[in-house]
Design a protein around this motif. Structure first.
Motif, PDB file in Angstrom:
ATOM      1  N   ASP A  25     -24.740  -2.163  19.200  1.00  0.00           N
ATOM      2  CA  ASP A  25     -23.566  -2.412  18.364  1.00  0.00           C
ATOM      3  C   ASP A  25     -22.298  -2.542  19.196  1.00  0.00           C
ATOM      4  O   ASP A  25     -21.381  -3.289  18.843  1.00  0.00           O
ATOM      5  CB  ASP A  25     -23.403  -1.294  17.335  1.00  0.00           C
ATOM      6  CG  ASP A  25     -24.409  -1.391  16.198  1.00  0.00           C
ATOM      7  OD1 ASP A  25     -24.907  -2.498  15.963  1.00  0.00           O
ATOM      8  OD2 ASP A  25     -24.699  -0.365  15.570  1.00  0.00           O
ATOM      9  N   ASN A  99     -17.760 -11.381  14.541  1.00  0.00           N
ATOM     10  CA  ASN A  99     -18.660 -12.285  13.815  1.00  0.00           C
ATOM     11  C   ASN A  99     -17.890 -13.283  12.949  1.00  0.00           C
ATOM     12  O   ASN A  99     -18.375 -13.719  11.898  1.00  0.00           O
ATOM     13  CB  ASN A  99     -19.662 -11.495  12.966  1.00  0.00           C
ATOM     14  CG  ASN A  99     -18.993 -10.650  11.901  1.00  0.00           C
ATOM     15  OD1 ASN A  99     -17.773 -10.633  11.771  1.00  0.00           O
ATOM     16  ND2 ASN A  99     -19.798  -9.936  11.128  1.00  0.00           N
ATOM     17  N   THR A 160     -23.051 -11.973  17.269  1.00  0.00           N
ATOM     18  CA  THR A 160     -23.584 -10.870  16.487  1.00  0.00           C
ATOM     19  C   THR A 160     -24.882 -10.423  17.109  1.00  0.00           C
ATOM     20  O   THR A 160     -25.571 -11.221  17.756  1.00  0.00           O
ATOM     21  CB  THR A 160     -23.810 -11.281  15.016  1.00  0.00           C
ATOM     22  OG1 THR A 160     -24.366 -10.179  14.292  1.00  0.00           O
ATOM     23  CG2 THR A 160     -24.767 -12.457  14.913  1.00  0.00           C
ATOM     24  N   ILE A 162     -28.795  -9.152  16.487  1.00  0.00           N
ATOM     25  CA  ILE A 162     -29.813  -9.482  15.486  1.00  0.00           C
ATOM     26  C   ILE A 162     -30.678  -8.259  15.281  1.00  0.00           C
ATOM     27  O   ILE A 162     -31.455  -7.868  16.154  1.00  0.00           O
ATOM     28  CB  ILE A 162     -30.669 -10.688  15.935  1.00  0.00           C
ATOM     29  CG1 ILE A 162     -29.769 -11.868  16.330  1.00  0.00           C
ATOM     30  CG2 ILE A 162     -31.637 -11.086  14.824  1.00  0.00           C
ATOM     31  CD1 ILE A 162     -28.852 -12.366  15.240  1.00  0.00           C
ATOM     32  N   HIS A 170     -28.127 -12.130   9.857  1.00  0.00           N
ATOM     33  CA  HIS A 170     -26.943 -11.837  10.666  1.00  0.00           C
ATOM     34  C   HIS A 170     -26.114 -13.091  10.918  1.00  0.00           C
ATOM     35  O   HIS A 170     -24.878 -13.025  10.965  1.00  0.00           O
ATOM     36  CB  HIS A 170     -27.360 -11.166  11.968  1.00  0.00           C
ATOM     37  CG  HIS A 170     -27.824  -9.755  11.775  1.00  0.00           C
ATOM     38  ND1 HIS A 170     -26.959  -8.699  11.636  1.00  0.00           N
ATOM     39  CD2 HIS A 170     -29.072  -9.246  11.644  1.00  0.00           C
ATOM     40  CE1 HIS A 170     -27.649  -7.576  11.445  1.00  0.00           C
ATOM     41  NE2 HIS A 170     -28.938  -7.886  11.450  1.00  0.00           N
ATOM     42  N   HIS A 173     -23.567 -13.850   8.152  1.00  0.00           N
ATOM     43  CA  HIS A 173     -22.259 -13.195   8.206  1.00  0.00           C
ATOM     44  C   HIS A 173     -21.257 -14.075   8.959  1.00  0.00           C
ATOM     45  O   HIS A 173     -20.087 -14.185   8.568  1.00  0.00           O
ATOM     46  CB  HIS A 173     -22.378 -11.841   8.902  1.00  0.00           C
ATOM     47  CG  HIS A 173     -23.292 -10.892   8.210  1.00  0.00           C
ATOM     48  ND1 HIS A 173     -23.988  -9.906   8.871  1.00  0.00           N
ATOM     49  CD2 HIS A 173     -23.637 -10.776   6.899  1.00  0.00           C
ATOM     50  CE1 HIS A 173     -24.705  -9.211   8.009  1.00  0.00           C
ATOM     51  NE2 HIS A 173     -24.519  -9.735   6.806  1.00  0.00           N
TER      52      HIS A 173
END
Length: 277
Positions: A25, A99, A160, A162, A170, A173
């Motif tokens: 993250d 994102n 992003t 996955i 994802h 987004h």
């Protein structure tokens, strides 16, 4: 913060995978992890303490590999083991990857192969060849550090990671936040060994069907896309790669730095949509 139940039998690997997944993250934003807190649920008195120590060791050594430190955590007694981490990191605001803000003409680069959901599901039913599970574990324990830092060096500002919503989930987004259409080439998608065959045999986790249902109004496939590839596009990933939105002139250099990464599609003008050909 992220944590989940075991997806492999080996406790050390489970700990390492869970840690890599949580660290991702921070890497997904182009950041550098600094500290991690353990989050642990464990059936005390049922599983031997050696299992617990191996889970924690797997997570600890992955954090050390990332250049961060484990500063503590919390545990509770539970019927089913669960493990993960809360990770704190730092990022230069001028280099942060988010994102949103994908622009027409950018290429979409995927840095890890797909198929962890299919493979681990097959493994639960003893239907996965050992080499396929080994390849999936190697992918899941591989940090997204190199991909994140290479992306920052090449000016990537949209991307992003996955994970549980699958590739299409994802990417949706990004499509929504940026107001663009994303066009993917199914035959360019990097896949783990045996993932395509196992998907064709029906080894899809329940999350894949939930992902497809959730994306029903946004995701479209060309008529010729095989059914197993449709499943892999929505396959929930554990500690998957990064999907990076890259200026065309930087794609070749980025791919050269990231073995196994693939150019899987392009950003186009249009209402938010994911089209897979």
């Amino acid at each position: 913060m992220d944590f989940f139940t075991p997806i492999v039998d080996d406790p050390y690997l489970f700990g390492a995978i869970a840690a890599a997944n949580a660290l991702s993250d921070v890497y997904a934003m182009g950041g550098r992890p600094l500290t991690a807190l353990n989050i642990l649920c464990f059936p005390a008195g049922v599983a031997p303490p050696e299992v617990l120590s191996r889970i924690l060791l797997g997570g600890y050594e992955k954090v050390i590999e990332a250049g961060a430190v484990v500063v503590g955590g919390h545990s509770v007694e539970d019927k089913e083991p669960k493990f993960g981490m809360a990770v704190t990191g730092i990022v230069n605001p001028g280099q942060a990857i988010t994102n949103k803000d994908a622009r027409p003409g950018q290429r979409i680069v995927l840095t890890k192969p797909l198929g962890t959901g299919v493979i681990t599901t097959a493994a639960k039913f003893d239907s996965c060849p050992p080499h396929a599970l080994e390849a999936a574990c190697a992918s899941m324990t591989r940090l997204n550090r190199d991909a994140a830092y290479a992306a920052v060096r090449h000016g990537v500002r949209t991307g992003t990671d996955i994970t549980g919503f699958g590739l299409a989930g994802h990417l949706s987004h990004v499509a929504r936040a940026s107001g663009v259409e994303l066009r993917l080439q199914s035959e360019r998608l990097p896949l783990l060994p045996e993932a395509r065959r196992l998907a064709a045999e029906g080894h899809s986790p329940g999350g894949a069907f939930a992902n497809h249902s959730w994306l029903e109004d946004l995701l479209e496939f060309a008529p010729g896309v095989p059914e197993e590839m449709r499943k892999l596009v929505v396959d929930p990933q554990t500690s998957g790669g990064l999907a990076l939105f890259v200026a065309p002139e930087h794609v070749d250099a980025l791919l050269a730095e990231l073995p196994g990464a693939a150019d899987i599609g392009v950003v186009e003008e249009g209402p938010p949509r994911i089209f897979v050909a």
